[in-house]
Scaffold this motif. Structure first.
Motif, mmCIF file in Angstrom:
data_model
loop_
_atom_site.group_PDB
_atom_site.id
_atom_site.type_symbol
_atom_site.label_atom_id
_atom_site.label_comp_id
_atom_site.label_asym_id
_atom_site.label_seq_id
_atom_site.Cartn_x
_atom_site.Cartn_y
_atom_site.Cartn_z
ATOM 1 N N ARG A 174 84.004 43.772 7.106
ATOM 2 C CA ARG A 174 83.923 45.231 7.082
ATOM 3 C C ARG A 174 84.789 45.848 5.998
ATOM 4 N N HIS A 175 85.939 45.265 5.740
ATOM 5 C CA HIS A 175 86.929 45.957 4.906
ATOM 6 C C HIS A 175 87.314 45.273 3.601
ATOM 7 N N LEU A 176 87.117 43.971 3.477
ATOM 8 C CA LEU A 176 87.572 43.298 2.264
ATOM 9 C C LEU A 176 86.706 43.731 1.085
ATOM 10 N N PRO A 177 87.319 44.233 0.000
ATOM 11 C CA PRO A 177 86.546 44.679 -1.171
ATOM 12 C C PRO A 177 85.732 43.528 -1.769
ATOM 13 N N PRO A 178 84.710 43.868 -2.569
ATOM 14 C CA PRO A 178 83.788 42.839 -3.074
ATOM 15 C C PRO A 178 84.457 41.667 -3.785
ATOM 16 N N HIS A 179 85.367 41.952 -4.735
ATOM 17 C CA HIS A 179 85.924 40.841 -5.499
ATOM 18 C C HIS A 179 86.770 39.909 -4.630
ATOM 19 N N ALA A 191 76.278 38.821 0.782
ATOM 20 C CA ALA A 191 75.914 37.986 -0.366
ATOM 21 C C ALA A 191 74.581 38.394 -0.981
ATOM 22 N N GLN A 192 73.778 39.122 -0.221
ATOM 23 C CA GLN A 192 72.434 39.450 -0.686
ATOM 24 C C GLN A 192 72.455 40.176 -2.031
ATOM 25 N N ALA A 241 87.142 34.885 -1.208
ATOM 26 C CA ALA A 241 87.262 34.337 0.151
ATOM 27 C C ALA A 241 86.152 33.333 0.425
ATOM 28 N N VAL A 242 84.952 33.623 -0.056
ATOM 29 C CA VAL A 242 83.834 32.684 0.101
ATOM 30 C C VAL A 242 84.138 31.382 -0.645
ATOM 31 N N LEU A 243 84.649 31.512 -1.874
ATOM 32 C CA LEU A 243 85.016 30.326 -2.632
ATOM 33 C C LEU A 243 86.152 29.563 -1.944
ATOM 34 N N LYS A 244 87.058 30.293 -1.315
ATOM 35 C CA LYS A 244 88.149 29.640 -0.588
ATOM 36 C C LYS A 244 87.595 28.782 0.542
ATOM 37 N N CYS A 245 86.577 29.293 1.226
ATOM 38 C CA CYS A 245 85.933 28.507 2.283
ATOM 39 C C CYS A 245 85.369 27.213 1.713
ATOM 40 N N LEU A 246 84.688 27.318 0.578
ATOM 41 C CA LEU A 246 84.100 26.133 -0.047
ATOM 42 C C LEU A 246 85.196 25.154 -0.483
ATOM 43 N N PHE A 247 86.264 25.684 -1.039
ATOM 44 C CA PHE A 247 87.351 24.850 -1.558
ATOM 45 C C PHE A 247 88.081 24.104 -0.442
ATOM 46 N N THR A 248 88.273 24.767 0.692
ATOM 47 C CA THR A 248 89.039 24.171 1.784
ATOM 48 C C THR A 248 88.169 23.446 2.801
#
Length: 205
Positions: free
Chosen positions: A133-138, A164-165, A143-150
């Motif tokens: 709801r609140h995290l700005p786009p960048h 993501a759409q 954060a998505v990349l962090k999920c992939l990395f970890t």
């Protein structure tokens, strides 16, 4: 990382743990009705820290989250509990943010702090409904990349299908990350391709 309802907790906790949980909730409710000296921690916060010992680690997140709700923990309390808490206590605070910290200025610093760690449990909690709801786009893309990395499943990122759409910048970042992995001889996470597919814009009918 869904929080169990009180009814579910009652059915899963044994007699002693269930009695402790109810007394802890009552203590939190009393604190909400009659705030204590602001210079001393209320008794329910002791229950918050000891939830794992009394109710088991598998139920601690849910118990702590219910205590935060019952105590009507304000942003200052959430921040203090997060900053002073163990990883498990921080995770509970993150899980409660979307109900208790309506102002992004109160909760986002905690989300951003969790996303700087490599603790997969914290990262998974940080990308929940509050971040959606609140995290700005960048920062959200990172954060998505962090999920992939970890190795945190991207399904943990609440609202990822919506956010993501059509996100061409996220698509670019995913392509770059995949290229880096390939160049280094490392496998590309399967979740990356799933997110990349989500970035495709929908066709106008």
């Amino acid at each position: 990382m869904a929080t169990l309802t009180r009814e579910d907790l009652d059915s899963r906790l044994d007699g002693a743990a269930r009695a402790w949980f109810h007394e802890a909730l009552a203590e939190a409710a009393r604190s909400a009705r009659h705030p204590t000296d602001p210079h001393s921690a209320p008794a329910w916060e002791t229950c918050f820290t000891s939830a794992g010992r009394h109710c088991g680690r598998e139920h601690a997140d849910s118990v702590r989250t219910h205590l935060l709700h019952e105590a009507r923990a304000d942003p200052a309390t959430l921040t203090r509990l997060y900053r002073q808490g163990t990883a498990a206590e921080r995770r509970a605070v993150l899980l409660a943010l979307h109900h208790l910290a309506p102002d992004p200025a109160d909760g986002l610093p905690l989300v951003e702090d969790a996303l700087r760690t490599n603790d997969t449990h914290l990262v998974a909690a940080a990308v929940g409904p509050y971040a959606a709801r609140h995290l700005p786009p960048h920062p959200w893309r990172h954060a998505v990349l962090k999920c992939l990395f970890t190795g945190v499943p991207v399904a943990a990122a609440d609202g990822i299908e919506r956010r993501a759409q059509g996100d061409t910048e996220l698509a670019r970042m995913l392509h770059d990350y995949a290229a880096e992995r390939t160049a280094a001889g490392r496998p590309v996470p399967a979740d990356l391709h799933r997110v990349l597919a989500l970035t495709s814009p929908t066709e106008e009918s």
